[in-house]
Write a protein that holds these residues in place. Structure first.
Motif: not given
Length: 88
Positions: A30-31, A34-36
């Protein structure tokens, strides 16, 4: 004779090797998603900032944003290659 010791006649068709199953990729965290998404929003904001605030041409702003995106993709690719090489 074959490698397995079976006797085959000349008229038997050659048998194909068994297909090798492709490795299942690991799920994306998930991180990472979210970063993308954050990077995509920042790049879109950068294009709009250059176009609307700095009064650059649209094509110039778009080219600048795409150049930044490709640079980030290159960095991610190099880091991923280094990490994969260290794992092996």
């Amino acid at each position: 004779m074959t490698v397995d010791g079976e006797v085959r006649s000349e008229t038997d068709p050659p048998t194909a090797p068994a297909p090798v199953p492709a490795p299942v990729p690991a799920p994306v965290s998930r991180a990472t998603v979210l970063a993308y998404a954050a990077v995509a929003v920042l790049l879109a904001s950068w294009v709009l900032f250059g176009w609307l605030v700095q009064q650059q041409g649209f094509v110039t702003s778009l080219g600048e944003g795409l150049g930044a995106a490709f640079t980030l993709l290159l960095i991610v690719s190099v880091v991923g290659s280094v990490r994969q090489h260290r794992r092996d």
